[in-house]
Each structure stands twice: as structure tokens, then as C-alpha cells.
Design a protein around this motif. Structure first.
Motif, PDB file in Angstrom:
ATOM      1  N   GLU A  38     -19.178 -50.801  27.208  1.00 47.62           N
ATOM      2  CA  GLU A  38     -18.911 -50.977  25.771  1.00 47.62           C
ATOM      3  C   GLU A  38     -19.323 -49.739  24.983  1.00 47.62           C
ATOM      4  O   GLU A  38     -18.638 -49.341  24.030  1.00 47.62           O
ATOM      5  CB  GLU A  38     -19.656 -52.216  25.265  1.00 47.62           C
ATOM      6  CG  GLU A  38     -19.076 -53.529  25.785  1.00 47.62           C
ATOM      7  CD  GLU A  38     -19.874 -54.740  25.330  1.00 47.62           C
ATOM      8  OE1 GLU A  38     -21.002 -54.547  24.810  1.00 47.62           O
ATOM      9  OE2 GLU A  38     -19.389 -55.869  25.518  1.00 47.62           O
ATOM     10  N   ARG A  39     -20.433 -49.127  25.370  1.00 43.67           N
ATOM     11  CA  ARG A  39     -20.885 -47.912  24.691  1.00 43.67           C
ATOM     12  C   ARG A  39     -19.870 -46.785  24.867  1.00 43.67           C
ATOM     13  O   ARG A  39     -19.554 -46.062  23.912  1.00 43.67           O
ATOM     14  CB  ARG A  39     -22.247 -47.491  25.240  1.00 43.67           C
ATOM     15  CG  ARG A  39     -22.829 -46.255  24.558  1.00 43.67           C
ATOM     16  CD  ARG A  39     -24.234 -45.964  25.039  1.00 43.67           C
ATOM     17  NE  ARG A  39     -24.292 -45.676  26.468  1.00 43.67           N
ATOM     18  CZ  ARG A  39     -24.792 -46.482  27.378  1.00 43.67           C
ATOM     19  NH1 ARG A  39     -25.294 -47.656  27.031  1.00 43.67           N
ATOM     20  NH2 ARG A  39     -24.801 -46.147  28.664  1.00 43.67           N
ATOM     21  N   GLN A  40     -19.351 -46.643  26.065  1.00 45.48           N
ATOM     22  CA  GLN A  40     -18.359 -45.599  26.329  1.00 45.48           C
ATOM     23  C   GLN A  40     -17.080 -45.827  25.517  1.00 45.48           C
ATOM     24  O   GLN A  40     -16.539 -44.893  24.912  1.00 45.48           O
ATOM     25  CB  GLN A  40     -18.047 -45.574  27.840  1.00 45.48           C
ATOM     26  CG  GLN A  40     -17.174 -44.418  28.296  1.00 45.48           C
ATOM     27  CD  GLN A  40     -17.903 -43.093  28.385  1.00 45.48           C
ATOM     28  OE1 GLN A  40     -19.031 -42.944  27.892  1.00 45.48           O
ATOM     29  NE2 GLN A  40     -17.277 -42.122  29.016  1.00 45.48           N
ATOM     30  N   HIS A  41     -16.639 -47.059  25.465  1.00 46.66           N
ATOM     31  CA  HIS A  41     -15.424 -47.365  24.698  1.00 46.66           C
ATOM     32  C   HIS A  41     -15.658 -47.179  23.196  1.00 46.66           C
ATOM     33  O   HIS A  41     -14.753 -46.768  22.460  1.00 46.66           O
ATOM     34  CB  HIS A  41     -14.960 -48.788  24.997  1.00 46.66           C
ATOM     35  CG  HIS A  41     -14.288 -48.927  26.324  1.00 46.66           C
ATOM     36  ND1 HIS A  41     -14.241 -50.109  27.033  1.00 46.66           N
ATOM     37  CD2 HIS A  41     -13.627 -48.013  27.091  1.00 46.66           C
ATOM     38  CE1 HIS A  41     -13.573 -49.917  28.157  1.00 46.66           C
ATOM     39  NE2 HIS A  41     -13.202 -48.668  28.222  1.00 46.66           N
ATOM     40  N   LYS A  42     -16.871 -47.479  22.752  1.00 44.00           N
ATOM     41  CA  LYS A  42     -17.198 -47.311  21.336  1.00 44.00           C
ATOM     42  C   LYS A  42     -17.117 -45.843  20.931  1.00 44.00           C
ATOM     43  O   LYS A  42     -16.776 -45.519  19.779  1.00 44.00           O
ATOM     44  CB  LYS A  42     -18.598 -47.865  21.062  1.00 44.00           C
ATOM     45  CG  LYS A  42     -18.952 -47.957  19.581  1.00 44.00           C
ATOM     46  CD  LYS A  42     -20.297 -48.632  19.378  1.00 44.00           C
ATOM     47  CE  LYS A  42     -20.638 -48.745  17.897  1.00 44.00           C
ATOM     48  NZ  LYS A  42     -21.950 -49.422  17.681  1.00 44.00           N
ATOM     49  N   LEU A  43     -17.405 -44.956  21.861  1.00 41.19           N
ATOM     50  CA  LEU A  43     -17.311 -43.520  21.607  1.00 41.19           C
ATOM     51  C   LEU A  43     -15.859 -43.033  21.668  1.00 41.19           C
ATOM     52  O   LEU A  43     -15.593 -41.840  21.472  1.00 41.19           O
ATOM     53  CB  LEU A  43     -18.157 -42.750  22.620  1.00 41.19           C
ATOM     54  CG  LEU A  43     -19.682 -42.884  22.495  1.00 41.19           C
ATOM     55  CD1 LEU A  43     -20.381 -42.274  23.715  1.00 41.19           C
ATOM     56  CD2 LEU A  43     -20.169 -42.209  21.215  1.00 41.19           C
ATOM     57  N   GLY A  44     -14.934 -43.959  21.961  1.00 42.84           N
ATOM     58  CA  GLY A  44     -13.524 -43.584  22.072  1.00 42.84           C
ATOM     59  C   GLY A  44     -13.191 -42.929  23.390  1.00 42.84           C
ATOM     60  O   GLY A  44     -12.185 -42.203  23.494  1.00 42.84           O
ATOM     61  N   ASP A 245      -9.046 -38.560  25.296  1.00 44.50           N
ATOM     62  CA  ASP A 245      -8.935 -38.681  26.747  1.00 44.50           C
ATOM     63  C   ASP A 245      -7.489 -38.757  27.215  1.00 44.50           C
ATOM     64  O   ASP A 245      -7.099 -38.107  28.194  1.00 44.50           O
ATOM     65  CB  ASP A 245      -9.682 -39.938  27.225  1.00 44.50           C
ATOM     66  CG  ASP A 245     -11.190 -39.719  27.324  1.00 44.50           C
ATOM     67  OD1 ASP A 245     -11.684 -38.741  26.744  1.00 44.50           O
ATOM     68  OD2 ASP A 245     -11.862 -40.530  27.989  1.00 44.50           O
ATOM     69  N   GLU A 246      -6.685 -39.556  26.537  1.00 45.61           N
ATOM     70  CA  GLU A 246      -5.302 -39.741  26.954  1.00 45.61           C
ATOM     71  C   GLU A 246      -4.547 -38.417  26.932  1.00 45.61           C
ATOM     72  O   GLU A 246      -3.810 -38.085  27.868  1.00 45.61           O
ATOM     73  CB  GLU A 246      -4.610 -40.765  26.044  1.00 45.61           C
ATOM     74  CG  GLU A 246      -5.170 -42.178  26.131  1.00 45.61           C
ATOM     75  CD  GLU A 246      -4.744 -42.918  27.384  1.00 45.61           C
ATOM     76  OE1 GLU A 246      -4.041 -42.315  28.224  1.00 45.61           O
ATOM     77  OE2 GLU A 246      -5.124 -44.100  27.533  1.00 45.61           O
ATOM     78  N   SER A 247      -4.714 -37.657  25.863  1.00 43.73           N
ATOM     79  CA  SER A 247      -4.062 -36.353  25.756  1.00 43.73           C
ATOM     80  C   SER A 247      -4.536 -35.410  26.852  1.00 43.73           C
ATOM     81  O   SER A 247      -3.751 -34.668  27.453  1.00 43.73           O
ATOM     82  CB  SER A 247      -4.351 -35.751  24.378  1.00 43.73           C
ATOM     83  OG  SER A 247      -3.941 -34.406  24.316  1.00 43.73           O
TER      84      SER A 247
END
Length: 542
Positions: A38-44, A245-247
């Protein structure tokens, strides 16, 4: 009165053990757990495994290396799952690549001793198999409380950057994407690579803002000190600035697609018929290693039907040496024969034991494989070399040394599969980790040790018991029995393959029925043209 109930070990089947390993591996792939995710996703930011999944071609397999690294090794610091790094081989734009991704959900991706060992192993495999390497960097650097075990030695942190340089000089492509933290000495890894990408919000610096303030009293913001904009626009360190990340992952795929056609995959067909179903292996091999079996029955579940040409079949029978094909690829095979055999000179020889004649045969076979450039696959289920008066007089040491010498100097690719026991010098002679197998795999029932648990625990117990008797207070029978049980339990824990996998003695624990499928994939890697190393500085940032 003794119970007639079967023991836990006797009741457990090989399938049971395999299912247990699969369940544990599913948990290991969760990384640092829900909070870290969750922390990683919160950072985008994506998780390490999400990043890898987006890089891989649709439907591409990912052969993971070192999933069990650091298993139960640093419990005083928490669960250091997979040593905080995901590593493995998979196809990106049709090209098999070694992908190494820091898992920021595990101690912020910090490096532990096992992390260094795992990354160095991945680099070595990539170098020997001529695989491009993609580093997905998201790490806080060295885990400082253990810096003395991480920082200075030839197989520690600094060796990673030395390898970066040597790999670059050999002409093997290296890509680095900074997708989070990249600090201190770890900053050298991406900058030595051929191409460097960096996402917005990431940080690349030798010292972070806090350390800079402590060292020189300068107060500076992270972005100004080492952010993606600064490195893309001012320092010139970064080749590609990416929004997210996606780019970044999309750009990586585009760059990999520009690599030469010669690096593309050429996996052999898996459609060849087999003499036995791979599933029948569960009826051949037992989980406790006590069941005798014919090595040819095991091989029939792995090699192409009708392809076995056994070498010196009637001599040195406790080792089976043969030429065969796996997925159409020609290979040499050295396998322990686990059934007792009858010989003209010695009568009955025990299965799983290496005798002088079998060592002589295997050494000669390995030389021949090198003569014809055949990869060699070792199937280990060995209790060791034969001992005793007759064995010594037969020249067992001389013959064993000959086999060890042949394995040591063999130049063809070697793959080792531990299907049962891997004890004593048998581990060495049949290409254990110290003898440079390109890959070393093990089944869930595999066991590693100098000798079997019963013999070893009795030996250690005798030494400790004598030491106790020499003390002021003699040990009671109850105390001695408790000591024996403790020694045996400790030894059994250390022979468990998960113990060895945690320490990097093997690359992966595989399911027995998938052995053929895995070997077909690995053979496509080990038979790639070798890199042409030369004295050349590689790509250096200017």
C-alpha cells in the motif's frame, strides 16, 4: 509400548512436500506484505513484480532465481523475503533478459548479505549465458546495521559494480531504470549501465539530504540534490526522463526491441514424445530417499523418447552416463543409479554410492562431452563415495580425484538437478555449486549435507558426550539423550533444501514433474553464443 501409527515422514508423500513448497512460495511472492504494498502504491509506484509483469511479453514465462534467498536468515530484523530483490529470466520483445528488481516493500529494498549474493549470482548467469540485463532500481542501499557483512569483500556489495563494468566491456547490454531510491554506493550501478532511465520523484545521489547536512552542513532539497529533472537537465547523468513507472517500462521495452536479432530467443520444441509421463516421477522417487529406483525410469520422464544412448552401460553401474535429447537438444547426462547393481568384479554395489569404476567412467564421459561440445546435465541423488578397506585398495581417492578434476575443467555448459540427497564429496564430483554449473536446481525433497543426519548426529553427539564426560559434572543418561535429540534436530533442519536455498546453494526449487519443461528453457539459455570479453571500458557516462 510402541505405536503402530506411521511416522509423519513415512506418511508424507513427495506430492505433499511439493504442495507445501508451492504454498510457501506463494507467500514469498507477496514480498513485504500488505502495508508495504500500500505504501508503494501510495507513492504512485508499482510493485517489483508488477513492474516485471509489464516488461515481459504477453504469455512469457519468468524463470525466477533465488526466491528462497534469506529465508529465515535475518529474523532479528524481520522477514527479509527473497532478500528484498526479485531476479529471473524472461522474454522482453522476444529477447530473453535477466531482470533484477529491488522490492521496496522489504526494508525499502535495502541490501543484506544474501541480497548481494543473489544479485551477483544473477549477474554471473547473465554473463555466462550472454543475456541482456535490466535493473529496476528502488533501493535504500546497504542495510547499515549489517554493513560489515555487506560492504568490503570480493563477494559483497562493491563486486556488483565491478561486474557491471566487466559485463559492459563484454558487450552485453545493460539497462537501468531508477524507479525510486538509488543512494550511496548503489548509485554506481545504473551509471555504469549502457542506458539510464529515471522516473519523476526518484532520487539518485551519493548522499541524501540528511547525510549532506551532517557531512558538510549544506541544506538542500531532494530534487535539487539528485532528482530526475536535475539529472536529466543539469548533470546529464540520465539518458531518459520518464513521468511515471508505466512510461518508464514502455521505454525500456522500446529500447530492448532495438537489440540485434542474434539475441532473440530460440527455444527448442517441447512437443517430442516421452517414454513416461512426467507425473509418473511421483511413483518413482520417495520423499524420504529410502526407496530404490532405476535412474533410467527417472530419465524416461524427462528426455525425448527413444533418444537414450547409454555410455559404458555394463561398467561402473552406480552412475548412469548417457547421450540423449531434451526437446530436441542433444545433451550428456550423468545420473546416480539408486538401485543396487551387480558387477563381475565386486558383486553387489549399493545404489546412490560412487565407486571407483563409476568415477572412472564418469570422468571419461565428461571428457568426451567436452570433445563434442555437448552440455552436461547432472542428476544428483548421491550418498557419497564408497568407503572401507576394499574401496581404498581399489583407488577410490584416485578415481574420485579424476572425476573432480574432469568436472572442474569441463568447458561445456553444466546444469545440475538435485533430485534427492547431495551428500559429501558426491556433491562436488557431480557438479555442486562450487563447480560452476550454469544453473543448479533442486526438488522439494532434496537434502544437502556432509553426511546423512543419522551418521552426522551420532558423530557430533559422541564428540559432545565425551566433552561432557571430561567436565566436572558427568552427564546423566537423560541429559545425553536430550543432547542427541537436539543435535539430530539441528542437523535435519540444515539438510532441508530450504536452508540451502536461503543461502544461495541452489538457484530454484522446482516441481519434479516440471523438470523437463524447465530444462528445455534453461538449455536455450546455456547454449547461446558466449560473450566475447575484451579489454574495453564499455559505455561510460560523460
Amino acid at each position: 509400548m510402541s505405536s503402530s501409527r506411521p511416522s509423519k515422514l513415512a506418511a508424507e508423500s513427495l506430492r505433499d512436500r511439493c504442495e507445501q513448497i508451492l504454498a510457501e512460495e506463494t507467500q514469498l511472492r507477496e514480498g513485504g506484505g500488505k502495508a508495504g504494498q500500500e505504501r508503494q502504491h501510495k507513492l504512485g509506484r508499482l510493485l517489483a513484480r508488477e513492474r516485471i509483469a509489464r516488461l515481459l511479453d504477453p504469455g512469457a514465462e519468468f524463470f525466477e532465481i533465488g526466491l528462497w534467498a534469506a529465508y529465515k536468515m535475518y529474523e532479528q530484523w524481520g522477514r527479509i523475503v527473497a532478500a528484498g530483490t526479485v531476479a529471473g529470466i524472461g522474454n522482453v520483445e522476444g529477447i530473453p533478459c535477466m531482470i533484477i528488481a529491488n522490492d521496496a516493500t522489504v526494508k525499502a529494498g535495502a541490501f543484506f548479505p544474501a541480497t548481494c549474493k543473489k544479485l551477483l549470482r544473477a549477474q554471473r548467469i547473465a554473463f555466462e549465458c550472454n543475456l541482456p540485463i535490466i535493473y529496476l532500481v528502488d533501493s535504500a542501499g546497504v542495510f547499515l546495521p549489517m554493513q560489515d557483512e555487506i560492504f568490503p569483500d570480493e563477494d559483497d556489495f562493491g563486486r556488483i559494480f565491478r561486474n557491471n563494468s566487466v559485463i559492459s566491456a563484454a558487450g552485453i547490454p545493460q539497462f537501468a531504470a531508477i524507479m525510486g531510491n538509488c543512494v550511496a554506493g548503489g548509485a554506481y550501478l545504473p551509471v555504469i549501465c549502457d542506458k539510464v532511465l529515471m522516473t519523476e520523484g526518484s532520487g539518485l545521489y551519493l548522499a541524501g539530504p540528511s547525510l549532506v547536512k551532517a557531512a558538510i552542513g549544506q541544506i538542500v532539497e531532494q530534487e535539487e540534490l539528485g532528482g530526475a529533472h536535475m539529472h536529466a537537465e543539469i548533470s546529464g547523468t540520465v539518458d531518459f526522463y520518464e513521468k511515471d513507472d508505466e512510461s518508464c517500462l514502455s521505454r525500456l521495452c522500446s529500447l530492448v526491441s532495438l537489440l540485434p536479432v542474434s539475441l532473440r530467443d530460440a527455444v527448442a520444441s517441447d512437443g517430442t514424445a516421452l517414454a513416461k509421463s512426467p507425473e509418473s516421477v511421483y511413483d518413482i522417487v520417495s520423499v524420504d530417499g529410502h526407496k530404490n529406483y532405476d535412474a533410467r525410469d527417472l530419465l524416461a520422464t524427462i528426455i525425448d523418447a527413444g533418444s537414450l544412448d547409454e555410455y559404458k552401460a555394463d561398467y561402473g553401474k552406480t552412475l548412469v552416463t548417457a547421450y540423449a535429447r531434451i526437446g530436441g537438444r542433444p545433451v550428456g547426462i550423468v545420473a546416480n543409479q539408486r538401485s543396487p547393481v551387480r558387477t563381475k568384479t565386486e558383486g553387489i554395489q549399493m545404489g546412490g554410492v560412487i565407486y571407483a569404476d563409476s568415477a572412472d567412467k564418469a570422468a571419461r564421459f565428461i571428457m568426451d562431452c567436452n570433445q563434442t561440445d555437448l552440455p552436461i546435465i547432472f542428476f544428483q541423488d548421491v550418498t557419497g563415495f564408497m568407503v572401507g578397506k576394499a574401496a581404498e585398495q581399489s583407488g577410490i581417492i584416485r578415481s574420485g580425484a579424476k572425476l573432480v578434476n574432469a568436472v572442474s575443467n569441463s568447458l561445456v555448459p553444466k546444469i545440475t538437478v538435485v533430485v534427492g540427497g547431495s551428500f559429501g564429496a558426491g556433491n562436488y564430483a557431480l557438479c555442486g555449486k562450487a563447480y560452476d554449473p550454469r544453473f543448479i536446481l533442486a526438488w522439494p525433497n532434496a537434502r544437502y549435507a556432509v553426511m546423512g543426519a543419522a551418521q552426522a548426529s551420532d558423530t557430533v553427539f559422541s564428540i559432545l558426550a565425551r566433552a561432557a564426560d571430561r567436565g566436572d559434572k558427568k552427564a546423566t543418561p537423560e541429559e545425553l539423550e536430550a543432547l542427541r535429540a537436539k543435535v539430530k534436530a539441528s542437523y535435519q533442519e540444515q539438510t532441508d533444501i530450504r536452508y540451502g536455498a536461503a543461502r544461495g546453494w541452489i538457484d530454484a526449487i522446482i516441481q519434479p514433474h516440471e523438470t523437463r519443461h524447465v530444462l528445455i528453457r534453461l538449455l536455450s539459455y546455456v547454449t547461446r553464443p558466449a560473450p566475447k570479453a575484451r579489454f574495453y571500458s564499455g559505455v561510460i557516462q560523460v
